[in-house]
Design a protein around this motif. Structure first.
Motif, mmCIF file in Angstrom:
data_model
loop_
_atom_site.group_PDB
_atom_site.id
_atom_site.type_symbol
_atom_site.label_atom_id
_atom_site.label_comp_id
_atom_site.label_asym_id
_atom_site.label_seq_id
_atom_site.Cartn_x
_atom_site.Cartn_y
_atom_site.Cartn_z
ATOM 1 N N GLY A 27 -8.374 36.885 -11.901
ATOM 2 C CA GLY A 27 -7.135 36.093 -11.854
ATOM 3 C C GLY A 27 -6.346 36.181 -13.153
ATOM 4 O O GLY A 27 -5.115 36.326 -13.147
ATOM 5 N N LYS A 28 -7.058 36.124 -14.280
ATOM 6 C CA LYS A 28 -6.391 36.232 -15.576
ATOM 7 C C LYS A 28 -5.773 37.617 -15.746
ATOM 8 O O LYS A 28 -4.655 37.752 -16.256
ATOM 9 C CB LYS A 28 -7.385 35.961 -16.705
ATOM 10 C CG LYS A 28 -7.894 34.532 -16.733
ATOM 11 C CD LYS A 28 -8.982 34.343 -17.777
ATOM 12 C CE LYS A 28 -9.535 32.930 -17.695
ATOM 13 N NZ LYS A 28 -10.645 32.713 -18.601
ATOM 14 N N LEU A 29 -6.513 38.641 -15.327
ATOM 15 C CA LEU A 29 -6.006 40.009 -15.425
ATOM 16 C C LEU A 29 -4.791 40.193 -14.514
ATOM 17 O O LEU A 29 -3.798 40.816 -14.903
ATOM 18 C CB LEU A 29 -7.104 41.014 -15.063
ATOM 19 C CG LEU A 29 -6.728 42.478 -15.179
ATOM 20 C CD1 LEU A 29 -6.337 42.832 -16.611
ATOM 21 C CD2 LEU A 29 -7.891 43.349 -14.716
ATOM 22 N N TYR A 30 -4.866 39.615 -13.326
ATOM 23 C CA TYR A 30 -3.742 39.681 -12.381
ATOM 24 C C TYR A 30 -2.478 39.092 -13.024
ATOM 25 O O TYR A 30 -1.405 39.695 -12.974
ATOM 26 C CB TYR A 30 -4.102 38.947 -11.090
ATOM 27 C CG TYR A 30 -2.981 38.880 -10.094
ATOM 28 C CD1 TYR A 30 -2.768 39.925 -9.197
ATOM 29 C CD2 TYR A 30 -2.136 37.775 -10.029
ATOM 30 C CE1 TYR A 30 -1.741 39.866 -8.265
ATOM 31 C CE2 TYR A 30 -1.100 37.710 -9.116
ATOM 32 C CZ TYR A 30 -0.916 38.761 -8.229
ATOM 33 O OH TYR A 30 0.114 38.704 -7.312
ATOM 34 N N ASN A 31 -2.600 37.927 -13.645
ATOM 35 C CA ASN A 31 -1.453 37.278 -14.295
ATOM 36 C C ASN A 31 -0.904 38.127 -15.438
ATOM 37 O O ASN A 31 0.317 38.232 -15.616
ATOM 38 C CB ASN A 31 -1.834 35.890 -14.810
ATOM 39 C CG ASN A 31 -2.069 34.920 -13.667
ATOM 40 O OD1 ASN A 31 -1.533 35.077 -12.573
ATOM 41 N ND2 ASN A 31 -2.907 33.924 -13.910
ATOM 42 N N PHE A 32 -1.804 38.747 -16.208
ATOM 43 C CA PHE A 32 -1.388 39.627 -17.299
ATOM 44 C C PHE A 32 -0.572 40.809 -16.753
ATOM 45 O O PHE A 32 0.499 41.134 -17.280
ATOM 46 C CB PHE A 32 -2.630 40.132 -18.056
ATOM 47 C CG PHE A 32 -2.337 41.198 -19.073
ATOM 48 C CD1 PHE A 32 -1.727 40.888 -20.283
ATOM 49 C CD2 PHE A 32 -2.676 42.526 -18.826
ATOM 50 C CE1 PHE A 32 -1.470 41.867 -21.227
ATOM 51 C CE2 PHE A 32 -2.416 43.513 -19.756
ATOM 52 C CZ PHE A 32 -1.807 43.190 -20.961
ATOM 53 N N ILE A 33 -1.065 41.422 -15.697
ATOM 54 C CA ILE A 33 -0.372 42.582 -15.117
ATOM 55 C C ILE A 33 0.957 42.158 -14.482
ATOM 56 O O ILE A 33 1.943 42.893 -14.558
ATOM 57 C CB ILE A 33 -1.274 43.313 -14.102
ATOM 58 C CG1 ILE A 33 -2.526 43.843 -14.807
ATOM 59 C CG2 ILE A 33 -0.521 44.461 -13.434
ATOM 60 C CD1 ILE A 33 -3.618 44.323 -13.877
ATOM 61 N N MET A 34 0.987 40.981 -13.876
ATOM 62 C CA MET A 34 2.244 40.480 -13.302
ATOM 63 C C MET A 34 3.317 40.370 -14.384
ATOM 64 O O MET A 34 4.485 40.698 -14.147
ATOM 65 C CB MET A 34 2.029 39.116 -12.633
ATOM 66 C CG MET A 34 1.317 39.187 -11.301
ATOM 67 S SD MET A 34 2.304 39.930 -9.999
ATOM 68 C CE MET A 34 3.386 38.565 -9.605
ATOM 69 N N LYS A 35 2.930 39.942 -15.583
ATOM 70 C CA LYS A 35 3.899 39.866 -16.681
ATOM 71 C C LYS A 35 4.365 41.257 -17.091
ATOM 72 O O LYS A 35 5.549 41.472 -17.336
ATOM 73 C CB LYS A 35 3.288 39.148 -17.887
ATOM 74 C CG LYS A 35 3.117 37.661 -17.685
ATOM 75 C CD LYS A 35 2.472 37.006 -18.888
ATOM 76 C CE LYS A 35 2.165 35.550 -18.608
ATOM 77 N NZ LYS A 35 1.379 34.923 -19.662
ATOM 78 N N LEU A 36 3.424 42.195 -17.162
ATOM 79 C CA LEU A 36 3.783 43.558 -17.564
ATOM 80 C C LEU A 36 4.707 44.236 -16.555
ATOM 81 O O LEU A 36 5.572 45.019 -16.924
ATOM 82 C CB LEU A 36 2.521 44.430 -17.717
ATOM 83 C CG LEU A 36 1.625 44.183 -18.907
ATOM 84 C CD1 LEU A 36 0.427 45.125 -18.870
ATOM 85 C CD2 LEU A 36 2.380 44.352 -20.217
ATOM 86 N N THR A 37 4.484 43.947 -15.274
ATOM 87 C CA THR A 37 5.246 44.622 -14.213
ATOM 88 C C THR A 37 6.420 43.789 -13.715
ATOM 89 O O THR A 37 7.029 44.132 -12.698
ATOM 90 C CB THR A 37 4.328 44.967 -13.018
ATOM 91 O OG1 THR A 37 3.790 43.757 -12.470
ATOM 92 C CG2 THR A 37 3.218 45.904 -13.427
ATOM 93 N N GLN A 38 6.700 42.717 -14.404
ATOM 94 C CA GLN A 38 7.806 41.834 -14.047
ATOM 95 C C GLN A 38 7.697 41.330 -12.601
ATOM 96 O O GLN A 38 8.645 41.347 -11.837
ATOM 97 C CB GLN A 38 9.142 42.523 -14.288
ATOM 98 C CG GLN A 38 9.341 42.873 -15.748
ATOM 99 C CD GLN A 38 10.594 43.664 -16.005
ATOM 100 O OE1 GLN A 38 11.245 44.149 -15.107
ATOM 101 N NE2 GLN A 38 10.928 43.804 -17.275
ATOM 102 N N GLY A 39 6.472 40.925 -12.244
ATOM 103 C CA GLY A 39 6.262 40.262 -10.966
ATOM 104 C C GLY A 39 5.952 41.164 -9.787
ATOM 105 O O GLY A 39 6.049 40.726 -8.643
ATOM 106 N N ASN A 40 5.546 42.385 -10.015
ATOM 107 C CA ASN A 40 5.213 43.288 -8.904
ATOM 108 C C ASN A 40 3.777 43.029 -8.470
ATOM 109 O O ASN A 40 2.824 43.566 -9.030
ATOM 110 C CB ASN A 40 5.402 44.746 -9.341
ATOM 111 C CG ASN A 40 5.272 45.717 -8.190
ATOM 112 O OD1 ASN A 40 4.529 45.478 -7.236
ATOM 113 N ND2 ASN A 40 5.981 46.816 -8.289
#
Length: 192
Positions: A27-40
């Motif tokens: 879940g933490k990794l998912y949130n990190f990647i969401m920030k990097l990909t601007q919500g993708n």
């Protein structure tokens, strides 16, 4: 069992420890990647899976003394950057083919297009070399002069020519790595 002990077990191949860390950090990794990909969310979901697959494949690299979340984020970020690099290369290549098709050559093969694309990239990179190094590189790679001939022509030693060519090729390889391993393969195929 504390986290360090779980990470030690993971580094030794424990399925249970892997599942625990996945549950704890996905879940933490998912949130990190969401920030990097601007919500993708599609990319985030896929990268979480690919990151944990990489963790499982390289579990011996897990260091219980270091932050596991930082390790995960580094892997995910590198995977994402690699994806973006490959997309950029595909885009550049597609644009190049589109422009080449506008020239309407009858017998142009994909290999000819690849070679022309690579030549154009190398020509652009050659312009960034220092003047003397550029001259040596052009004489060697473009006109096929031997190191001995270049040394005589420019009144330099052969070792200076070799050194300058080595530096030129290292620069080219370093810059071309951003255009994917495919372009590097073409570079080596045509120029070595």
């Amino acid at each position: 069992m504390n986290e360090k002990e779980k990470l030690l077990l993971l580094s030794q191949g424990s399925n249970e420890a892997f599942e625990h860390m996945y549950y704890l950090y996905s879940g933490k990794l998912y949130n990190f990647i969401m920030k990097l990909t601007q919500g993708n969310n599609h990319v985030a979901e896929e990268l979480v899976q690919r990151t944990f697959i990489k963790i499982w494949e390289q579990q011996e690299k897990v260091d219980p003394e270091k932050s596991f979340l930082s390790f995960l984020c580094t892997i995910a970020k590198n995977l994402l950057l690699n994806d973006y690099e490959h997309e950029a290369v595909r885009f550049i290549y597609a644009e190049y083919i589109r422009k080449s098709e506008n020239l309407r050559y009858d017998n142009v093969t994909e290999k000819d297009i690849d070679r022309k694309l690579l030549e154009d990239l190398i020509d652009q990179l050659t312009e960034d070399l220092p003047p003397r190094r550029k001259e040596i590189f052009v004489l060697s790679r473009k006109y096929g002069y031997s190191n001995k001939s270049i040394a005589r022509k420019l009144h330099l030693s052969e070792s200076t020519i070799e050194t300058q060519l080595t530096k030129s090729l290292a620069y080219m390889k370093d810059k071309l790595k951003y255009y994917s391993s495919y372009v590097i393969f073409l570079y080596m195929f045509f120029y070595f």
